[in-house]
Design a protein around this motif. Structure first.
Motif, short mmCIF file in Angstrom:
data_model
loop_
_atom_site.label_atom_id
_atom_site.label_comp_id
_atom_site.label_asym_id
_atom_site.label_seq_id
_atom_site.Cartn_x
_atom_site.Cartn_y
_atom_site.Cartn_z
N GLN A 51 57.68 29.52 51.06
CA GLN A 51 58.04 30.74 51.89
C GLN A 51 57.66 30.20 53.44
OE1 GLN A 51 55.58 34.13 51.36
NE2 GLN A 51 57.10 35.52 52.51
N LYS A 52 56.51 29.59 53.65
CA LYS A 52 56.20 29.16 54.95
C LYS A 52 57.31 28.25 55.58
CE LYS A 52 51.27 30.52 54.97
NZ LYS A 52 51.28 31.18 56.08
N LEU A 53 57.59 27.31 54.58
CA LEU A 53 58.31 26.25 55.09
C LEU A 53 60.02 26.49 54.91
CD1 LEU A 53 56.81 23.24 53.50
CD2 LEU A 53 56.55 23.79 55.80
N ARG A 54 60.15 27.81 54.41
CA ARG A 54 61.52 28.39 53.96
C ARG A 54 62.56 27.14 53.36
NH1 ARG A 54 60.87 30.50 59.71
NH2 ARG A 54 60.31 32.95 59.32
N VAL A 55 61.86 26.69 52.27
CA VAL A 55 62.54 26.09 51.36
C VAL A 55 62.41 26.59 49.92
CG1 VAL A 55 62.28 23.77 52.81
CG2 VAL A 55 60.61 24.42 50.96
N THR A 56 63.16 26.38 48.99
CA THR A 56 63.07 26.76 47.55
C THR A 56 61.75 25.94 47.05
OG1 THR A 56 64.53 24.84 46.81
CG2 THR A 56 65.48 26.90 47.35
N ARG A 57 61.57 26.53 45.80
CA ARG A 57 60.42 25.80 45.28
C ARG A 57 60.98 24.47 44.53
NH1 ARG A 57 56.98 30.10 41.79
NH2 ARG A 57 55.58 28.53 41.63
N ARG A 58 62.25 24.44 44.28
CA ARG A 58 62.63 23.03 43.60
C ARG A 58 62.63 22.11 44.83
NH1 ARG A 58 63.05 19.37 40.46
NH2 ARG A 58 64.71 18.29 40.53
N THR A 59 62.97 22.51 46.07
CA THR A 59 63.00 21.51 47.36
C THR A 59 61.41 21.19 47.46
OG1 THR A 59 64.96 22.44 48.63
CG2 THR A 59 63.40 21.20 49.64
N LEU A 60 60.50 22.11 47.37
CA LEU A 60 59.17 21.65 47.42
C LEU A 60 58.69 20.63 46.36
CD1 LEU A 60 56.43 22.41 48.82
CD2 LEU A 60 56.14 24.44 47.41
N HIS A 61 59.15 20.77 45.14
CA HIS A 61 58.80 20.04 44.06
C HIS A 61 59.43 18.50 44.29
CE1 HIS A 61 58.55 18.79 39.70
NE2 HIS A 61 59.77 18.41 40.10
N GLU A 62 60.49 18.38 44.77
CA GLU A 62 61.36 17.06 45.38
C GLU A 62 60.24 16.55 46.41
OE1 GLU A 62 65.14 17.84 46.58
OE2 GLU A 62 65.66 18.51 44.40
N TYR A 63 59.84 17.44 47.67
CA TYR A 63 58.90 16.92 48.40
C TYR A 63 57.75 16.29 47.71
CZ TYR A 63 61.52 19.48 52.02
OH TYR A 63 62.67 19.81 53.09
N ARG A 64 57.19 16.99 46.93
CA ARG A 64 55.82 16.65 46.19
C ARG A 64 56.27 15.31 45.50
NH1 ARG A 64 54.88 21.50 43.61
NH2 ARG A 64 56.14 20.55 41.60
N ASP A 65 57.22 15.34 44.76
CA ASP A 65 57.45 14.08 43.82
C ASP A 65 57.88 12.82 44.56
OD1 ASP A 65 57.06 15.40 41.50
OD2 ASP A 65 59.10 15.62 41.06
N GLY A 67 56.52 12.20 47.45
CA GLY A 67 55.23 11.87 48.26
C GLY A 67 55.30 12.25 49.57
N LEU A 68 56.22 13.25 49.97
CA LEU A 68 56.34 13.69 51.41
C LEU A 68 55.32 14.43 51.76
CD1 LEU A 68 58.19 13.84 53.72
CD2 LEU A 68 59.49 15.79 52.78
N ASP A 87 49.35 18.44 59.21
CA ASP A 87 49.28 17.17 59.62
C ASP A 87 50.66 16.44 59.44
OD1 ASP A 87 46.72 17.34 60.31
OD2 ASP A 87 45.89 16.19 58.64
N VAL A 88 51.11 16.94 58.26
CA VAL A 88 52.63 16.27 57.76
C VAL A 88 53.47 16.92 59.02
CG1 VAL A 88 54.39 16.64 56.08
CG2 VAL A 88 52.28 16.20 55.26
#
Length: 99
Positions: A51-65, A67-68, A87-88
């Motif tokens: 919600q804070k980054l205004r992305v979907t949870r799927r996009t967040l999953h991709e960021y996580r996988d 290493g972003l 920091d990121v």
């Protein structure tokens, strides 16, 4: 001497109850948005970060996988340090060059 009788139509009484409602709303907001601090850091859930980054949870999953963004995995749940996310964002800031 007769004491004044205050009813719900009295301006002072109305103001008192309006302020009580404002206080109740403020306390409700604090209750709903309070996050416990651990080691001087606040941790957010998947839904909160998305919600804070205004992305979907799927996009967040991709960021996580990819290493972003850093995260903690605990029992199949993911949490994110608010400091790490800041920091990121700071490291990836790009200034727009407008001619």
């Amino acid at each position: 001497m007769i004491d004044a009788v205050y009813t719900k139509r009295n301006a002072r009484i109305k103001l008192f109850f309006e302020r009580c409602k404002d206080l109740k709303d403020a306390l409700g907001h604090i209750r709903d948005n309070w996050r416990p601090i651990l080691n001087n850091d606040t941790f957010l859930t998947d839904a909160e970060v998305a919600q804070k980054l205004r992305v979907t949870r799927r996009t967040l999953h991709e960021y996580r996988d990819s290493g972003l963004i850093p995260y903690y995995a605990i029992g199949g749940k993911y949490i994110y340090s608010e400091k790490d996310l800041c920091d990121v964002l700071t490291k990836n800031y790009r200034h727009a060059d407008i001619p």
